[in-house]
Scaffold this active site. Structure first.
Site, short mmCIF file in Angstrom:
data_model
loop_
_atom_site.label_atom_id
_atom_site.label_comp_id
_atom_site.label_asym_id
_atom_site.label_seq_id
_atom_site.Cartn_x
_atom_site.Cartn_y
_atom_site.Cartn_z
N SER A 9 -30.88 -11.38 -13.72
CA SER A 9 -31.05 -10.72 -12.31
C SER A 9 -30.12 -9.47 -12.27
O SER A 9 -28.97 -9.81 -12.47
CB SER A 9 -30.61 -11.75 -11.18
N HIS A 34 -35.31 -9.23 -13.52
CA HIS A 34 -35.54 -9.88 -12.14
C HIS A 34 -34.78 -8.93 -11.07
O HIS A 34 -33.54 -8.57 -11.24
CB HIS A 34 -34.98 -11.32 -12.14
C1 DX5 Z 1 -30.55 -15.47 -5.01
C2 DX5 Z 1 -31.25 -14.52 -5.91
C3 DX5 Z 1 -30.85 -14.92 -7.64
C4 DX5 Z 1 -29.46 -14.53 -7.87
C5 DX5 Z 1 -29.26 -15.51 -8.80
O1 DX5 Z 1 -30.79 -15.14 -3.56
O2 DX5 Z 1 -32.41 -14.71 -5.72
O3 DX5 Z 1 -32.03 -14.25 -8.37
O4 DX5 Z 1 -29.22 -13.03 -8.40
O5 DX5 Z 1 -27.77 -15.28 -9.20
P1 DX5 Z 1 -26.83 -16.54 -10.07
O6 DX5 Z 1 -27.64 -16.54 -11.23
O7 DX5 Z 1 -25.71 -15.81 -10.07
O8 DX5 Z 1 -26.89 -17.65 -9.18
ZN ZN Z 2 -34.03 -14.00 -7.37
#
Ligand code: DX5
Ligand code: ZN
Length: 218
Positions: A9, A34
């Protein structure tokens, strides 16, 4: 097993250096990129929109996996398609006419995803299995990176059963709190695409490739 996909992400990358961060994460072995779009309404934060995704598009050939945390999504689908999204995922809770928005995404030639918040039941999938290319089981409540993983293995297994019954090629993605410690159980339950923000980016650029390969091997 090497058929799993890691989708870093970009929410956790260095936003002042997007071009290089994209190239680095591409070289590090990311399968999907992502992209978390937040509107300050459906979720508490505001991140970025279609113009930023369009600016990112020339810097990698990887699949752009666009996660729309916006309500409504329908008026903006075309913009994200034109910006270069390959997969567009909407939230089941965000648009009244979920079926229509999934059709809209498909009509633009894009893959359609449907995201379920932790409390959203899986039976919402009953009448859209023929339209979805990806089902996202949120393992945090959306809106922030860096939250703790919510163990939802029974839900993930339920979605995997539905996918097998459909006979269609549908990705089962999880998003939120994915680390080398949490990925194993979700994988055993049937997830095959793993979004990871904090875990991949937090220790800097020299570790991106190791993080991705650790997740793949975990
Ligand atoms: C949360 C997002 C995720 C987030 C995940 O609302 O949809 O994609 O960036 O981040 P981590 O891996 O830090 O939980
Ligand atoms: Zn996400």
């Amino acid at each position: 097993m090497s058929d799993i996909k890691i989708a870093p992400s970009m929410l956790s990358c260095n936003f002042s250096n997007l071009e290089n961060e994209l190239k680095r994460i591409d070289n590090a072995g990311a399968d999907y990129i992502h992209l978390d779009v937040m509107d300050g309404h459906f979720v508490p934060n505001i991140t970025f929109g279609a113009p930023v995704i369009k600016a990112m598009r020339p810097h990698t050939d990887k699949v752009f996996d666009v996660h729309l945390m916006i309500n409504p999504a329908a008026p903006h689908i075309e913009d994200f398609a034109n910006a270069g999204a390959d997969i567009i995922t909407i939230h089941a809770e965000a648009d009244t006419h979920t079926h229509r928005v999934l059709q809209q995404i498909k009509s633009l030639g894009k893959k359609a995803g449907l995201a379920l918040n932790p409390a959203t039941p899986t039976d919402i999938l009953d009448h859209v299995m023929d339209l979805v290319d990806l089902i996202l089981v949120m393992t945090v409540n959306p809106g922030f990176g860096g939250q703790s993983y919510i163990p939802l293995e029974d839900k993930i297994a339920d979605v995997r059963t539905r996918i097998e019954a459909s006979g269609r090629d549908i990705d089962l993605q999880i998003d939120g709190g994915v680390t080398d410690q949490t990925i194993g159980e979700a994988r055993a339950a049937g997830a095959n695409v793993f979004v990871a923000g904090t875990y991949v980016f937090k220790d800097g650029v020299d570790t991106y490739a190791d993080k991705i390969s650790t997740l793949k091997g975990a």
